[in-house]
Design an enzyme around this catalytic site. Sequence first.
Site, mmCIF file in Angstrom:
data_model
loop_
_atom_site.group_PDB
_atom_site.id
_atom_site.type_symbol
_atom_site.label_atom_id
_atom_site.label_comp_id
_atom_site.label_asym_id
_atom_site.label_seq_id
_atom_site.Cartn_x
_atom_site.Cartn_y
_atom_site.Cartn_z
ATOM 1 N N HIS A 1 -0.577 -0.591 -9.961
ATOM 2 C CA HIS A 1 -1.205 -1.512 -8.989
ATOM 3 C C HIS A 1 -1.592 -2.836 -9.667
ATOM 4 O O HIS A 1 -2.767 -3.225 -9.663
ATOM 5 C CB HIS A 1 -2.437 -0.854 -8.338
ATOM 6 N N ARG B 1 0.841 -1.192 0.000
ATOM 7 C CA ARG B 1 0.000 0.000 0.000
ATOM 8 C C ARG B 1 0.882 1.249 0.000
ATOM 9 O O ARG B 1 1.930 1.285 0.668
ATOM 10 C CB ARG B 1 -0.904 0.029 1.232
HETATM 11 C C1 GLV Z 1 -4.703 -5.642 -3.807
HETATM 12 O O1 GLV Z 1 -4.195 -4.592 -3.617
HETATM 13 C C2 GLV Z 1 -5.127 -6.537 -2.769
HETATM 14 O O2 GLV Z 1 -5.111 -6.130 -1.605
HETATM 15 O O3 GLV Z 1 -5.469 -7.685 -3.080
#
Ligand code: GLV
Length: 317
Positions: free
Chosen positions: A280, A232
């Site tokens: 991401h 994160r």
């Molecule tokens: C993606 O960021 C997840 O937490 O699976």
Amino acid sequence: MGNEGRAARPVLLVHAADASGRWQEALATALPDVEVIAAPSEAAAGTVDFFAGWNPPAGFFAPLSALRAVFALGAGVDAFLRRPDLAAHVPLLKLGDAGMAAQMLEYALLGVLAWQRHLPAYSAQQSRAEWRALPPTSRADTRVGVLGLGAIGAEVAAGLARFGYTVGGWSRSVHSIDGVRCVSGAEALHALLERSDVLVNLLPSTPRTRGLLDHALLGRLPRGACVVNASRGDQLDVDALLELLDSGHLSSAQLDVFATEPLPRHSPLWRHPKVRITPHVAAITLLEPAVAQIRDNLQCLLDGQSMSNVVDRARGY
Ligand code: GLV
């Protein structure tokens, strides 16, 4: 709430980021005894028993008064835990590995190999048409520190060790992983950073880990180290990272996650020559294993048995 008008079969409401309907279809196939719906308007909100999905809009959970469990289609549930519309008594389940650990290992390897094989330096040399070999580094001499040894982090650390890297792992509680020097505690974190050429952050985002990777901590990495962040963005102080990259203390960063996503166009990270950015995608949720996990857990719940990967709200993951 009374049970009047309740459907004969329990109701599972699906809200996936992918609007193709494939999640609803796959869950309906896997759970023939459950009614799977895609929008609360298809049934009275008060008849919804279960939810499966990712980041529904604010207030989404408020009318779901009979909710018995929430299945997150991801591993990091920090956004679910921050929602005021999701009552704390409703069990929240995260995905375990569900095919993400192998992808995360690939992403970590990308960062470690790039550091080991001098990719940032050779890219810079290429921009100057400069032909110059740099001293090689062996895998054993490449020290990797993995932060977070949960279902995903443990596999990543073990995989990097199997490939021959010297791997240390840090987590809140003590773990034991073949070939990995596992530690926990604040002092051990400092010591691990001091001997990590590549730092791979896979910690869950909790009140204890937000902002953890600040200037003081990143400054403990050896000169020339690389930071890989794939959990994160709120754990990494970007200003500190940029300062340490510009001063030459850190050689590079590979970032998949950001405090604000999509990463705003004006962010200096986009144009920084020592930063690699991915949107991401380090480990995406795979339909088949995720549906299988939800099916198994939901079946346990319906049979009155305990479920796996239930989030501990006090711990935050
Ligand atoms: C993606 O960021 C997840 O937490 O699976």
